[in-house]
Design a protein around this motif. Sequence first.
Motif, PDB file in Angstrom:
ATOM      1  N   ILE A 169       4.703 -14.632   0.233  1.00 23.78           N
ATOM      2  CA  ILE A 169       4.972 -14.192   1.789  1.00 23.78           C
ATOM      3  C   ILE A 169       6.084 -12.988   1.767  1.00 23.78           C
ATOM      4  CG2 ILE A 169       5.712 -14.890   4.044  1.00 23.78           C
ATOM      5  CD1 ILE A 169       4.919 -17.968   3.369  1.00 23.78           C
ATOM      6  N   ASP A 170       5.763 -12.107   2.578  1.00 21.53           N
ATOM      7  CA  ASP A 170       6.706 -10.947   2.510  1.00 21.53           C
ATOM      8  C   ASP A 170       7.809 -11.326   3.480  1.00 21.53           C
ATOM      9  OD1 ASP A 170       7.978  -8.371   2.347  1.00 21.53           O
ATOM     10  OD2 ASP A 170       6.002  -7.230   3.454  1.00 21.53           O
ATOM     11  N   PRO A 171       8.987 -11.214   2.911  1.00 27.06           N
ATOM     12  CA  PRO A 171      10.230 -11.516   3.663  1.00 27.06           C
ATOM     13  C   PRO A 171      10.699 -10.634   4.630  1.00 27.06           C
ATOM     14  CG  PRO A 171      10.869 -11.188   1.589  1.00 27.06           C
ATOM     15  CD  PRO A 171       9.384 -11.137   1.319  1.00 27.06           C
ATOM     16  N   MET A 172      10.334  -9.198   4.143  1.00 26.77           N
ATOM     17  CA  MET A 172      10.582  -8.148   5.165  1.00 26.77           C
ATOM     18  C   MET A 172       9.556  -8.150   6.382  1.00 26.77           C
ATOM     19  SD  MET A 172      12.994  -6.702   3.054  1.00 26.77           S
ATOM     20  CE  MET A 172      12.949  -4.794   4.010  1.00 26.77           C
ATOM     21  N   LYS A 173       8.384  -8.423   6.259  1.00 23.31           N
ATOM     22  CA  LYS A 173       7.469  -8.284   7.483  1.00 23.31           C
ATOM     23  C   LYS A 173       8.081  -9.413   8.394  1.00 23.31           C
ATOM     24  CE  LYS A 173       2.546  -8.977   8.404  1.00 23.31           C
ATOM     25  NZ  LYS A 173       1.230  -9.258   7.804  1.00 23.31           N
ATOM     26  N   TYR A 174       8.347 -10.660   7.761  1.00 26.73           N
ATOM     27  CA  TYR A 174       8.776 -11.877   8.712  1.00 26.73           C
ATOM     28  C   TYR A 174      10.321 -11.897   9.048  1.00 26.73           C
ATOM     29  CZ  TYR A 174       3.784 -12.789   8.017  1.00 26.73           C
ATOM     30  OH  TYR A 174       2.503 -13.115   8.127  1.00 26.73           O
ATOM     31  N   ASN A 175      10.870 -10.826   8.550  1.00 24.86           N
ATOM     32  CA  ASN A 175      12.552 -10.768   8.777  1.00 24.86           C
ATOM     33  C   ASN A 175      13.140 -11.952   8.248  1.00 24.86           C
ATOM     34  OD1 ASN A 175      14.754  -9.810   9.741  1.00 24.86           O
ATOM     35  ND2 ASN A 175      14.688 -10.889  11.903  1.00 24.86           N
TER      36      ASN A 175
ATOM     37  N   ARG B 185      17.137  -3.293  -0.116  1.00 26.89           N
ATOM     38  CA  ARG B 185      17.034  -4.860  -0.069  1.00 26.89           C
ATOM     39  C   ARG B 185      16.798  -5.073  -1.740  1.00 26.89           C
ATOM     40  NH1 ARG B 185      15.642  -8.958   3.393  1.00 26.89           N
ATOM     41  NH2 ARG B 185      15.096 -11.009   2.023  1.00 26.89           N
ATOM     42  N   LEU B 186      15.621  -4.605  -2.351  1.00 27.53           N
ATOM     43  CA  LEU B 186      15.389  -4.756  -3.955  1.00 27.53           C
ATOM     44  C   LEU B 186      16.558  -4.646  -4.722  1.00 27.53           C
ATOM     45  CD1 LEU B 186      13.521  -5.647  -6.137  1.00 27.53           C
ATOM     46  CD2 LEU B 186      12.897  -3.383  -6.150  1.00 27.53           C
ATOM     47  N   ASN B 187      17.382  -3.623  -4.462  1.00 31.59           N
ATOM     48  CA  ASN B 187      18.688  -3.164  -5.290  1.00 31.59           C
ATOM     49  C   ASN B 187      19.640  -4.463  -5.077  1.00 31.59           C
ATOM     50  OD1 ASN B 187      17.453  -0.972  -6.779  1.00 31.59           O
ATOM     51  ND2 ASN B 187      18.162   0.350  -4.991  1.00 31.59           N
ATOM     52  N   TYR B 188      19.732  -4.781  -3.940  1.00 30.70           N
ATOM     53  CA  TYR B 188      20.863  -5.644  -3.314  1.00 30.70           C
ATOM     54  C   TYR B 188      20.716  -6.997  -4.102  1.00 30.70           C
ATOM     55  CZ  TYR B 188      23.321  -8.996  -0.585  1.00 30.70           C
ATOM     56  OH  TYR B 188      24.017  -9.973  -0.095  1.00 30.70           O
ATOM     57  N   GLU B 189      19.310  -7.414  -4.011  1.00 30.83           N
ATOM     58  CA  GLU B 189      18.872  -8.778  -4.389  1.00 30.83           C
ATOM     59  C   GLU B 189      19.136  -8.833  -5.957  1.00 30.83           C
ATOM     60  OE1 GLU B 189      15.226 -10.609  -3.241  1.00 30.83           O
ATOM     61  OE2 GLU B 189      15.568 -10.362  -1.217  1.00 30.83           O
ATOM     62  N   LEU B 190      18.621  -7.587  -6.702  1.00 35.64           N
ATOM     63  CA  LEU B 190      18.716  -7.708  -8.146  1.00 35.64           C
ATOM     64  C   LEU B 190      20.121  -7.677  -8.483  1.00 35.64           C
ATOM     65  CD1 LEU B 190      15.926  -4.912  -9.087  1.00 35.64           C
ATOM     66  CD2 LEU B 190      15.800  -7.276  -9.719  1.00 35.64           C
ATOM     67  N   GLU B 191      20.958  -7.050  -7.805  1.00 30.65           N
ATOM     68  CA  GLU B 191      22.373  -7.044  -8.307  1.00 30.65           C
ATOM     69  C   GLU B 191      22.959  -8.400  -7.942  1.00 30.65           C
ATOM     70  OE1 GLU B 191      26.713  -5.171  -6.434  1.00 30.65           O
ATOM     71  OE2 GLU B 191      24.912  -4.332  -5.557  1.00 30.65           O
TER      72      GLU B 191
ATOM     73  N   ASN C 277       0.976  -1.133   0.037  1.00 34.57           N
ATOM     74  CA  ASN C 277       0.071   0.110  -0.155  1.00 34.57           C
ATOM     75  C   ASN C 277       0.920   1.274  -0.105  1.00 34.57           C
ATOM     76  OD1 ASN C 277      -2.416  -1.615   0.079  1.00 34.57           O
ATOM     77  ND2 ASN C 277      -2.152  -1.683   2.375  1.00 34.57           N
ATOM     78  N   GLU C 278       0.303   2.282  -0.322  1.00 36.60           N
ATOM     79  CA  GLU C 278       0.999   3.673  -0.364  1.00 36.60           C
ATOM     80  C   GLU C 278       1.582   3.767   1.121  1.00 36.60           C
ATOM     81  OE1 GLU C 278       0.332   8.203  -1.538  1.00 36.60           O
ATOM     82  OE2 GLU C 278      -1.157   6.932  -2.096  1.00 36.60           O
ATOM     83  N   GLY C 279       3.028   4.243   0.927  1.00 38.81           N
ATOM     84  CA  GLY C 279       3.556   4.474   2.160  1.00 38.81           C
ATOM     85  C   GLY C 279       4.264   3.350   2.766  1.00 38.81           C
ATOM     86  N   GLU C 280       4.013   2.186   2.629  1.00 39.01           N
ATOM     87  CA  GLU C 280       4.595   0.908   2.969  1.00 39.01           C
ATOM     88  C   GLU C 280       6.127   0.590   2.730  1.00 39.01           C
ATOM     89  OE1 GLU C 280       0.832  -1.673   4.358  1.00 39.01           O
ATOM     90  OE2 GLU C 280       1.768  -2.216   2.617  1.00 39.01           O
ATOM     91  N   TRP C 281       6.303   1.134   1.139  1.00 39.25           N
ATOM     92  CA  TRP C 281       7.340   0.907   0.543  1.00 39.25           C
ATOM     93  C   TRP C 281       8.916   2.014   1.090  1.00 39.25           C
ATOM     94  CZ3 TRP C 281       9.377  -2.857  -2.011  1.00 39.25           C
ATOM     95  CH2 TRP C 281      10.551  -2.728  -2.849  1.00 39.25           C
ATOM     96  N   THR C 282       9.524   1.252   2.008  1.00 44.43           N
ATOM     97  CA  THR C 282      10.489   2.145   2.736  1.00 44.43           C
ATOM     98  C   THR C 282      11.956   2.041   1.981  1.00 44.43           C
ATOM     99  OG1 THR C 282      11.310   0.314   3.977  1.00 44.43           O
ATOM    100  CG2 THR C 282       9.319   1.734   4.648  1.00 44.43           C
TER     101      THR C 282
END
Length: 485
Positions: free
Chosen positions: A479-485, A396-402, A385-390
């Motif tokens: 499953i959101d890996p950020m939410k569940y660490n 984390r996204l850039n790191y994984e894509l790299e 949702n809007e505001g949840e993307w930090t």
Amino acid sequence: VTKRKHLVLIPTDKVGFRALCKIVTASNARLDSRKYPRVNIHLLMKYAGPGTSGHGHIIASSACMQGVLCMVLRENDYINKQLAGAKTKINMLTSPNDKKYKNNVSLFNSLSNEITALKTERAEAQKLAKKPFKAKEKGVESHKDSPEYAELRRALDEEIQASKDAADDVVRLKSEIAKKEAQLKVLRQKIKDAEEDHEKWSELNALISSLESRRLSDDELFEKAKAEALRFEEIFGKGNFYCEVQNHRIKEELKLFPMIAKLAKELNFPLVATNDAHMTYNNAEELKKRQITRSLRFNEWEYMDESDKELYIKTDEELSSILLEILDEETVEKAMNGIGDIVDRCNVEIKKENHYPKFVSDIPGETASACLKRLARKGIAWRYNEGEWTKEHEERLNYELEIIEKLDVCDYLCIVEDFLRYGRLLGRIDIQDERFLKDPYNKKLLEELALGEVGLGIGPGRGSAVGSLVCYLIGITGIDPMKYN
């Protein structure tokens, strides 16, 4: 006659290695009764024979006592073993020519005739015993005052007595018939049991005759083994079939391997000294480990003999020393040199390679890396949702894509996403729909057919993939890996 045989195959280079891989793969389509894969001559010819890419790139050797040459030389042993078993079984059966069986048949026929005669006699006696005399007696009594009465009375009394005697005969004959029928029943069962053996006896007798006719002399077996060796040379190429010599102090080896050495000499084939290695060292601890492992196979304790102690990796000195017990010095030297010959000829380098298929994007010219980034960015609005993307999410996204691009698995992830998306749509449509059947891989059509429908879904994922934010964003996992660490 013989069981399966051993053959050692060694690739000399990458071409031979690939041919060997094909042989192994094809063997898995030929499972035996114990579900073990088996290679046959046809597979060897197909992938290593003359005219194939593998020809001349694989070294073969004749293996141990269970090998392709020794098993030919041992054919009589297996025939004799089968003969002994067949003869033991046939001795427990009754043959069609058995004297006792023939006597029983003769006695059965004789008894049957006797019973038939006794039954005829009984029928006659029964007829006489049931003869009525009242009317006749009345007639005789009507002549009581006449001179011929005495004679008539005497004749009648004799008839009456004969009828009484016949009644006694019926009882006697009935008893005799019963006894003889009891004897006949016993004989019938004996004959039946014997005749049930006859078919088995005939089958075993034919097997024994066949086995005995297939036994060959030692010279004939030797020539047959030579022909087999020549066949393997033809398959693998000149100089690529080695005759193995071994000695583990097994009784049969004392005869077999001198014959293998003689065969190699006559055919001018290369020799190689080998040793079955079921353990690394020759010590009590290794022997105990092997005995336990062997016994676990059939859950029954396997007892160790002296030859078991020789099944370890020997030094050159140990190997040549034990071979000299059964072979001459020149032969042993040639066989020991064969080890180095094979080692020098083999240069197989197995490089680490990736064989992932290449992903073709729906957007012309788009690479798998670009497609993955596009899908991941598109997934942000889908998953959050809007505001949840930090900032933490972005890093984390850039790191994984790299990392994914560095490991060269962009194509792999795009392909997985593609078939999972297809699977989700497929689960929501009628697969008998004619529009789908005509164009089953049209994604736009699938989306139209699946719109608003409910059906079979796909799970949220499992394993390490669930720890990837990219996998979550593009829909591989749920499953959101950020939410569940």
